[in-house]
Design a protein around this motif. Structure first.
Motif, PDB file in Angstrom:
ATOM      1  N   TYR A 170      -3.780  -8.293   0.268  1.00 32.89           N
ATOM      2  CA  TYR A 170      -3.032  -7.204   0.223  1.00 32.89           C
ATOM      3  C   TYR A 170      -1.282  -7.628  -0.762  1.00 32.89           C
ATOM      4  CZ  TYR A 170      -0.800  -2.118  -1.307  1.00 32.89           C
ATOM      5  OH  TYR A 170      -0.099  -1.397  -2.584  1.00 32.89           O
ATOM      6  N   SER A 171      -1.136  -7.731  -1.847  1.00 38.06           N
ATOM      7  CA  SER A 171       0.771  -8.891  -1.783  1.00 38.06           C
ATOM      8  C   SER A 171       1.238  -7.852  -1.551  1.00 38.06           C
ATOM      9  CB  SER A 171       0.635  -8.835  -3.369  1.00 38.06           C
ATOM     10  OG  SER A 171       0.263  -7.676  -4.022  1.00 38.06           O
ATOM     11  N   PHE A 172       1.489  -6.544  -1.125  1.00 36.12           N
ATOM     12  CA  PHE A 172       1.874  -5.780  -0.690  1.00 36.12           C
ATOM     13  C   PHE A 172       3.227  -6.412   0.916  1.00 36.12           C
ATOM     14  CE2 PHE A 172       4.544  -1.706  -1.493  1.00 36.12           C
ATOM     15  CZ  PHE A 172       6.064  -1.698  -1.550  1.00 36.12           C
ATOM     16  N   SER A 204      -1.135   5.104   1.608  1.00 40.00           N
ATOM     17  CA  SER A 204      -0.709   3.810   3.148  1.00 40.00           C
ATOM     18  C   SER A 204      -0.038   3.404   2.422  1.00 40.00           C
ATOM     19  CB  SER A 204      -2.299   3.857   2.264  1.00 40.00           C
ATOM     20  OG  SER A 204      -2.545   3.326   1.569  1.00 40.00           O
ATOM     21  N   ASP A 205       0.922   3.215   1.511  1.00 38.27           N
ATOM     22  CA  ASP A 205       1.760   2.506   1.575  1.00 38.27           C
ATOM     23  C   ASP A 205       3.267   2.550   2.534  1.00 38.27           C
ATOM     24  OD1 ASP A 205       0.773   0.204  -0.508  1.00 38.27           O
ATOM     25  OD2 ASP A 205       2.293   0.972  -2.484  1.00 38.27           O
ATOM     26  N   LYS A 216      13.339   0.914  -2.601  1.00 40.16           N
ATOM     27  CA  LYS A 216      12.155   1.523  -2.787  1.00 40.16           C
ATOM     28  C   LYS A 216      11.235   0.706  -3.289  1.00 40.16           C
ATOM     29  CE  LYS A 216      11.065   3.431  -6.972  1.00 40.16           C
ATOM     30  NZ  LYS A 216       9.811   3.522  -7.181  1.00 40.16           N
ATOM     31  N   ASN A 217      11.281  -0.518  -4.012  1.00 41.33           N
ATOM     32  CA  ASN A 217       9.700  -0.659  -4.378  1.00 41.33           C
ATOM     33  C   ASN A 217       9.717  -2.243  -3.144  1.00 41.33           C
ATOM     34  OD1 ASN A 217       8.589   0.099  -6.379  1.00 41.33           O
ATOM     35  ND2 ASN A 217      10.597  -0.752  -7.783  1.00 41.33           N
ATOM     36  N   SER A 218      10.463  -1.808  -2.247  1.00 44.16           N
ATOM     37  CA  SER A 218       9.781  -3.034  -0.733  1.00 44.16           C
ATOM     38  C   SER A 218       9.883  -1.682   0.184  1.00 44.16           C
ATOM     39  CB  SER A 218      11.302  -3.711  -0.924  1.00 44.16           C
ATOM     40  OG  SER A 218      12.142  -4.669  -1.689  1.00 44.16           O
ATOM     41  N   PHE A 219       9.958  -0.783   0.310  1.00 40.22           N
ATOM     42  CA  PHE A 219       8.989   0.232   1.073  1.00 40.22           C
ATOM     43  C   PHE A 219       7.963   1.007   0.439  1.00 40.22           C
ATOM     44  CE2 PHE A 219      12.776  -0.151   3.012  1.00 40.22           C
ATOM     45  CZ  PHE A 219      12.777   0.533   3.774  1.00 40.22           C
TER      46      PHE A 219
END
Lengths: 364, 364
Positions: free
Chosen positions: B119-121, B94-95, A247-250
C-alpha cells in the motif's frame, strides 16, 4: 475484561502523551446539558434534507470514496466569506484542523505562544508534536495584552472569543500581532466568533493583508453541527497548501459524503444561521442578567457560554450540587479559574432550569 | 486565483512531506470506474435506514457532539468478531487508524519493515512521522518470504491480501512473524480480507495468542462504505489503549454521529455482508478467467481487484486507451509493477464493458 496496562511496545511519543479530556457526553435523557458549548437549537432543516437526498436518490454513493478535498463545500465557504477557494481548508472538526496547524506551522525551534488560560487542547497538541509552548498570562481581568507577546516565537495561537472566558480580542489587536510577528504564524481560533455582538468581529477580513494570519472556525457551535464534525481554516494560499499536504500525509478523506453534503447545506442557509446566532446572543444577555441578579460575577462574554464566579460558596461544590439536580456545567479545577463555572447558553427553558436550581441552593 | 507558493512559514516537517495521492474520483457519470477498489454493490439498506432514523426522529442530535469513543459501534464489532470491547478501536477510515498506528508503535530507533510492493500510503506515513522504513523485496512471484524479515525492527506492516497484487499470506506465516518478533508490533492490514476464498483467513483469530499483533480493517471495501469513513483495529488491550490515547491527542471525535449509526447498522446486517462478499468473489473468478482468455497473466487474487499483465503491449498505454473509452483502471509507473494493471472487480456489466474494450483494442 480488566487488563494490566503494558506499554512495552509503545513508542516514546505514545508513552508521553497527555490526551485531551472532552467534556462528558452523558447518555441519559432529561439532563440539562450546559457543559460542552453545543448550540441549544437544532441545525438548519436543510442539512437533514441534503443528507436524506444523498441517501435516497443516490444511496449507491456511499460505496464510493468522498471527494478528498471537499471541493463543493470549500467552494460554498469561499463564496459565503468572499474568498478564493484556495484560501479555504476543511477538516474533520476544527480539532483535526488545529492538529494539522500545529504540525504545519509550529513545529520549529522557537516556541509557540498562547494565553495561559485558553482552549485546553492547545497544550495537548504541543505535547503530541513536541512543540515548546510558552504560556503568556492574561491580565488581571482575563484580557490579552499584545505587548506581552513581543518575544521570538514560531507562532501565536489565540482563541477569540477566548475560552473559557468568552472575552473578545479586537481586530486592531490582531492586526498589531500579525504586523509585529511577520515570521510567525498567528492563528486565531474563532470557534465562537459568530456569537459576537458585532457582525464584523472575524479576522477573516485581515487575511488578505497578512500572509501569516490563519483563522480557524467550526460548524460545531454556531451551525449546531457538533455531531457532524466539520471545521475549517482561512488564510493565504501558501498556508492552506501546507495544511492540505499535511492532511494528505495523515488521512486523505477526513470528511465523509454525508458531512460534506450536510455542511454545504448549512452554509447555503444563511438566514437560518443568522437567526440562530441572534437568538443565542439574546439568551446569553438574559442568562448574564439572571446570574448577576443571583450575585454571580459574569465576565463579558461574546461566546455561547458565560464564565461566572459565585458571590459565595465553592464553584466546584456548586457544580456538583447542580449535577445532582440534573444540570451539568463545566468546572476547571485549575489555577486562576477554579472559582468560576463555565455555563453554556441553553434554550430559555434550560437557562431557567439552571437559574431555579441555583436559587434553590441559595435558599437552602 | 494563481498564487506563488511560499514555504517560508512552514515547519521543516511540512516542507519535507510526500503526500499520498489517492486514485482519482472523476465526477462524470457513465464512467466505468475500476480504479479505487470500491465495492460494486451498494451498502446494506439498513445503513441508510439507520442514518435516516437519526435524522428524522432525532434530528436535534446533530447539534450534540458524538460519542468520542464510538462505544456502541465498538460493542457491535466486539460481538461480531467475538472479542472484548477493549480489543477494538475505530477511526475515521483505516487510513486514520494506520496514521495513529505509525505514531504509536513504529516511532522508534529501529526501522519499520514492509514489503517493497504494498500500500503506497505506508512510506507516506513513515515520512510524516520520521520513521525509517526498510522495504523487504517480495519474491519473484510477488509473495512474502517471512525469513527475509529476520532483522531488528520496531515493527512490521503487511497488507493482507497484499495490494496491489491481491496475494494472500497464510495464517501460519503471520503466526511465525509474530512469534519471531516478540518486541516488534506486527500489523496486518486486512482491508481486503473479507474477499478471501476461505472465511477463516483473518489474523483476528491470533490476537489472543500474540500481544504484539494488531489487525486493521475497513468498512470501505467489503461493507461498501468508502463514502462513510470508518476503519478499525483489533488487538491486545494495551495496544488499543495506545491508539486511544494517540487519537485523543490529535482529534477526540473522529467519527460523526451518522458514521457511527451507519457503521453499526452495517455490522448488524451480517447476511447482507456475506452475500455481497460472495458475489464479489464470484465476479473476481469470472473476471480472472476472461482476462486470462485475452492473454493476460493474472496474479492469484484474494481481494476485490486483480493485478494483470497483458501478453503484449504497454500497460500504461492500455490504461490510457481504456480511459478514452470511459473505463478507468489503475496503473503504477513504478519498478517491478509497471507491466501490470490493477483492475477493480466491478459488476458483471462493468467487467463485461472492460473486457469488450480490451477486445476492441486487440482487434484494432
Amino acid at each position: 475484561m480488566e487488563f494490566k496496562l503494558d506499554t512495552r511496545l509503545w513508542s516514546t511519543k505514545a508513552r508521553n502523551l497527555n490526551p485531551y479530556v472532552p467534556g462528558e457526553q452523558p447518555k441519559h435523557d432529561n439532563l440539562c446539558k450546559l457543559n460542552t458549548n453545543e448550540n441549544p437549537f437544532p441545525p438548519s432543516p436543510k442539512v437533514a434534507e441534503a443528507i436524506a437526498e444523498v441517501l435516497s436518490n443516490q444511496a449507491d454513493q456511499l460505496r464510493l470514496y468522498p471527494a478528498p478535498e471537499s471541493d463543493d463545500l470549500k467552494q460554498a465557504l469561499a463564496e459565503a466569506y468572499k474568498l478564493e477557494v484556495n484560501q479555504v481548508f476543511v477538516g474533520n472538526g476544527s480539532d483535526e484542523v488545529l492538529a494539522l496547524v500545529f504540525a504545519s506551522f509550529f513545529l520549529k525551534e522557537r516556541p509557540l505562544l498562547s494565553p495561559d488560560i485558553s482552549y485546553s487542547f492547545y497544550p495537548v497538541y504541543a505535547d503530541t508534536f513536541g512543540i515548546e509552548l510558552v504560556k503568556i498570562p492574561l491580565t488581571e481581568d482575563f484580557s490579552i495584552e499584545t505587548n506581552d507577546y513581543r518575544q521570538p516565537c514560531s507562532g501565536i495561537i489565540i482563541a477569540n472569543p477566548n475560552a473559557p472566558t468568552g472575552i473578545l480580542l479586537s481586530l486592531e489587536a490582531i492586526d498589531k500581532l500579525a504586523t509585529e510577528h511577520p515570521n510567525a504564524v498567528v492563528v486565531i481560533d474563532e470557534a465562537y466568533i459568530d456569537f459576537a455582538d458585532q457582525p464584523e468581529a472575524s479576522a477573516i477580513s485581515l487575511i488578505d493583508k497578512h500572509d501569516n494570519l490563519l483563522v480557524t472556525q467550526t460548524f460545531s457551535k454556531s451551525r449546531s453541527l457538533a455531531g457532524l464534525r466539520v471545521g475549517m481554516a482561512f488564510g493565504n494560499p501558501s498556508l492552506i497548501e501546507a495544511l492540505t499536504r499535511m492532511k494528505n500525509s495523515f488521512n486523505s478523506y477526513p470528511l465523509d459524503r454525508l458531512a460534506q453534503a450536510g455542511g454545504l447545506a448549512s452554509v447555503k442557509d444563511e438566514a437560518y444561521f443568522e437567526e440562530t446566532c441572534r437568538k443565542v446572543i439574546e439568551l446569553r444577555q438574559q442568562l448574564t442578567s439572571d446570574l448577576s441578579d443571583l450575585g454571580f460575577s459574569v465576565l463579558p462574554s461574546q461566546a455561547n457560554f458565560v464564565f461566572a464566579r459565585p458571590e459565595q460558596g465553592n464553584a466546584g461544590e456548586i457544580a456538583q450540587t447542580l449535577r445532582e439536580q440534573g444540570v451539568i456545567v463545566r468546572y476547571f479545577n485549575q489555577p486562576r479559574v477554579s472559582e468560576y463555572l463555565r455555563i453554556t447558553v441553553g434554550t430559555a427553558e434550560q437557562n431557567q432550569r439552571l437559574i431555579e436550581a441555583l436559587k434553590q441552593r441559595v435558599s437552602a
